[in-house]
Design a protein around this motif. Structure first.
Motif, short mmCIF file in Angstrom:
data_model
loop_
_atom_site.label_atom_id
_atom_site.label_comp_id
_atom_site.label_asym_id
_atom_site.label_seq_id
_atom_site.Cartn_x
_atom_site.Cartn_y
_atom_site.Cartn_z
N GLU A 19 -12.02 32.98 -2.64
CA GLU A 19 -11.61 32.50 -4.13
C GLU A 19 -12.02 33.52 -5.28
O GLU A 19 -11.29 33.92 -6.06
CB GLU A 19 -12.34 31.02 -4.41
N THR A 76 -9.57 36.04 -5.12
CA THR A 76 -8.35 35.65 -5.69
C THR A 76 -8.31 35.96 -7.09
O THR A 76 -7.47 36.33 -7.99
CB THR A 76 -7.66 34.26 -5.61
N LEU A 77 -9.66 35.49 -7.73
CA LEU A 77 -10.01 35.50 -9.13
C LEU A 77 -9.70 37.11 -9.37
O LEU A 77 -9.16 37.23 -10.46
CB LEU A 77 -11.30 35.23 -9.29
N ARG A 78 -10.33 37.74 -8.58
CA ARG A 78 -10.15 39.44 -9.06
C ARG A 78 -8.81 39.77 -8.72
O ARG A 78 -8.47 40.84 -9.63
CB ARG A 78 -11.05 40.01 -7.87
N ALA A 79 -7.93 39.11 -7.92
CA ALA A 79 -6.66 39.85 -7.69
C ALA A 79 -5.88 39.49 -8.79
O ALA A 79 -4.90 40.16 -9.45
CB ALA A 79 -6.15 39.11 -6.46
N ILE A 80 -6.03 38.27 -9.38
CA ILE A 80 -5.45 37.87 -10.66
C ILE A 80 -5.62 38.55 -11.96
O ILE A 80 -5.46 37.95 -13.08
CB ILE A 80 -5.21 36.37 -10.74
N GLY A 81 -6.62 39.09 -11.83
CA GLY A 81 -7.10 40.11 -12.99
C GLY A 81 -8.38 39.74 -13.65
O GLY A 81 -8.69 40.34 -14.66
N PRO A 98 -10.26 43.18 -3.75
CA PRO A 98 -9.25 41.99 -4.16
C PRO A 98 -8.01 42.05 -3.06
O PRO A 98 -7.34 40.95 -3.07
CB PRO A 98 -8.92 42.47 -5.58
N ALA A 99 -7.69 43.21 -2.46
CA ALA A 99 -6.47 43.47 -1.79
C ALA A 99 -6.90 42.41 -0.50
O ALA A 99 -5.76 42.22 0.41
CB ALA A 99 -6.47 44.81 -0.91
N VAL A 131 -6.82 39.22 -0.22
CA VAL A 131 -5.92 38.04 -0.32
C VAL A 131 -4.82 38.42 0.25
O VAL A 131 -4.16 37.46 0.56
CB VAL A 131 -5.90 38.01 -1.96
N LEU A 132 -4.10 39.70 0.51
CA LEU A 132 -3.01 39.77 0.98
C LEU A 132 -3.14 39.68 2.59
O LEU A 132 -2.13 39.61 3.14
CB LEU A 132 -2.43 41.29 0.61
N ALA A 133 -4.39 40.00 2.84
CA ALA A 133 -4.37 40.25 4.46
C ALA A 133 -4.65 38.78 5.10
O ALA A 133 -4.46 38.65 6.35
CB ALA A 133 -5.68 40.92 4.82
N ARG A 134 -4.79 37.59 4.37
CA ARG A 134 -4.95 36.29 4.86
C ARG A 134 -3.55 35.49 4.97
O ARG A 134 -3.03 35.38 3.76
CB ARG A 134 -6.06 35.85 4.04
#
Lengths: 235, 378
Positions: B287, B290-295, B372-373, B375-378
């Motif tokens: 989570e 994800t927060l980091r990924a969405i900026g 943050p990347a 999140v793409l691996a899951r």
């Protein structure tokens, strides 16, 4: 076609260290323009996810340049990259990555909250209504179906009005009907000439939604073709 | 402040209720331990200086090298007369202290600590009287004791008799709450009776309590006393208080034990909260990614973790404060009371918050390394 919202030029990416170091991308050129839905397809290990990570500013390239809305972001630090993602990019993930302890509305609001925006509730409800979940704003992810959860994720991705939506296998965990509904939503988003949608997928069922299909193998783009939705996007 | 960030924090915290309860129990245990140690320290500080606190003396004249109030050495009366000869000294009254044996009517004996002073005018007289009057101590053989020592001294009311040094004593006054941290009961008497009970000669005293004229410069009077008197020390009440505290708290190791207990409590609390926050952060790593990924900025995520820590602190502290106040109430009349003051409660609240925020460091370090990347691996 509009100016590219994301433009990768000569991108090389090495992953790992020492003996485990591999070259995941070998000089990739790919741009995503507003008003198009691009499918990035390729076998496992071809470099799709690495390219998506770089185009989404989750990683920086080892070589080459990446421009987002005209800004070269190649040498930015992680905090500045987060700022670029916050302002210009929305993500949709295969496994949704919703916050299980927050309602659908709060999950969408998060994307605005990290930007420090106010009036989040109204905007979140509007976007949830747009993706057909106006009646489930107070539901928690565990109370939603897979398709509904992915719609919440799309709502979260678009609520900040980003220039690019990057989707990683968005239909991978969905049945045909839900997958079609999700792709319809993404295709609708790509009708906006100020927004581009890049979808990484294995799923051939979504080919009809693409305006352009790019094939990647062994870290190189090997083929590009126009999709069936090309004429729609242009219209 | 973002309410959504706060909501995310508390929902993360309450998501795993069993772990949350374990955290709160840990914090409560830790803070109660710290409070009890700190409360004992405050109670100890008060108790070791209670006689000095209740003395009206501006200056204390005492034998050189006196370590604390209960350190019985003797001064000669000539010193008193020299003191009285100094300009600015209004009074210099003798105070006699010493250990003696109290013989119960049953024949058994128990040690007591005699405090003998002028009963009229300037002196250290018993306070918090709940039976009898100070004036009653003027009658022959009259003494005052604290009601908490009734059982130990075989007394059940004023008018009861016992013996000290083969001399009859009669309890003419009773105090409340004048307890000795050495557990040896204080017995108040007139100065002459005190000399008789302790065997101190009539021309000797343990201290001279000095009252300085209002018009005089106390510092100057003190300098003159020091110059004029030999083999004595002249301390202000504050200095004597500090000396007594330092002796009992640090000279005897009692203070170190209290500090060690408090420190242990803090360490235990910090480790428990740190472990919980770290585990919680690890559970919610995707989570945060994800927060980091969405900026989200790093600060945004750190604040979620800090809020979790502060929420734990607030809830844990409330429980600990309630228990601590109960402990304080239960020990109020004991030999060594746990004293919990509002200022101490406030300080402990700040300490709890600081402890929990410090505990968040490990979790924050974990989040700082987040990719943050992922999140793409899951």
């Amino acid at each position: 076609m509009s100016e590219p919202v994301i433009d990768a030029a000569g991108v090389v990416k090495f992953l790992g260290h020492g003996a485990g170091r591999v070259q995941a991308l070998r000089g990739v050129n790919l741009s995503l323009a507003g008003g198009e839905l691009v499918l990035l397809m390729g076998p496992s290990g071809s470099g799709k996810t690495t390219l998506l990570s770089i185009m989404g500013c989750l990683m920086t390239p080892s070589e080459g340049t990446l421009r987002v809305c005209g800004r070269n972001i190649t040498d930015l630090d992680p905090e500045a990259l987060a700022g670029i993602r916050r302002d210009h990019i929305g993500f949709v993930f295969q496994s949704y990555h919703l916050f299980p302890t927050l309602t659908a509305e709060d999950n969408v609001r998060l994307a605005l909250d990290v930007r420090g925006e106010r009036s989040q509730r109204k905007a979140a409800r509007e976007v949830l209504a747009m993706v057909g979940l106006g009646h489930k704003t107070r539901s928690f992810p565990s109370e939603l179906s897979g398709g509904e959860q992915q719609r919440v994720a799309i709502a979260r991705a678009i609520v900040g009005k980003p220039s690019a939506i990057l989707a990683d296998e968005p239909t991978g965990a969905l049945d045909t009907e839900n997958g079609k509904a999700i792709m319809t939503l993404l295709a609708d988003i790509a009708r906006d000439p100020s927004r581009g949608v890049l979808v990484v997928t294995h799923d051939p069922r979504i080919l009809p939604f693409a305006s352009r299909i790019v094939h990647i193998e062994d870290g190189r783009l090997v083929r590009e073709e126009l999709g069936a939705a090309k004429s729609v996007a242009k219209a | 402040m973002s309410l959504l960030r706060f909501r995310l924090a508390y929902r993360n915290l309450f998501h795993d209720r069993l772990r949350f309860i374990a955290t709160i129990v840990g914090i409560v245990f830790s803070i109660v331990l710290v409070t009890v140690q700190a409360g004992l320290y405050v109670g100890f500080r008060r108790m070791v200086t209670t006689m000095i606190d209740h003395s009206p003396a501006d200056l204390w004249i005492m034998p050189a090298g006196t370590k604390c109030f209960e350190d019985p050495s003797l001064l000669d009366d000539r010193q008193r007369f020299r003191a009285l000869a100094i300009d600015g000294v209004v009074e210099a009254t003798p105070l006699v202290i010493g250990y003696a044996q109290w013989r119960l009517p049953s024949g058994t004996t128990t040690p007591v600590f005699i405090v003998g002073s002028e009963l009229q005018g300037f002196g250290l007289r018993p306070w918090n009287l709940i039976g009898g009057r100070v004036e009653d101590l003027s009658i022959p053989a009259a003494v005052a004791i604290d009601q908490s020592y009734f059982e130990r001294l075989g007394i059940n009311a004023t008018g009861a008799n016992a013996e000290i040094r083969d001399q009859r004593v009669e309890v003419a006054a009773v105090t409340k709450g004048i307890r000795s941290f050495t557990t040896t009961p204080y017995v108040f008497a007139g100065v002459d009776r005190a000399r008789a009970y302790t065997g101190i000669p009539a021309n000797k005293a343990s201290y001279f309590l000095v009252r300085v004229s209002r018009d005089a410069d106390a510092g100057k009077v003190r300098r003159q006393l020091r110059e004029s008197l030999t083999d004595v020390e002249v301390l202000t009440a504050a200095e004597f208080r500090n000396r007594s505290r330092n002796f009992w708290l640090f000279g005897t190791g009692a203070g170190a034990a209290l500090f060690a207990g408090a420190l242990l409590g803090l360490i235990v609390g910090t480790v428990i909260v740190a472990q919980t926050l770290y585990a919680s952060t690890k559970d919610h790593l995707s989570e945060f990614a994800t927060l980091r990924a969405i900026g989200s900025s790093g600060t945004y995520i750190y604040m979620v973790i800090v809020w979790q820590a502060l929420l734990s602190a607030i809830i844990g502290f409330c429980g600990a404060a309630a228990i601590s106040w109960i402990v304080a109430a239960m020990t109020a009349d004991s030999a060594l009371a746990v004293v919990v003051t509002p200022a101490m409660t406030l300080a402990l609240f700040v300490l709890t918050g600081a402890m929990c925020v410090a505990s968040a460091v490990a979790a924050i370090v974990k989040v700082m390394r987040i990719d943050p990347a992922m999140v793409l691996a899951r």
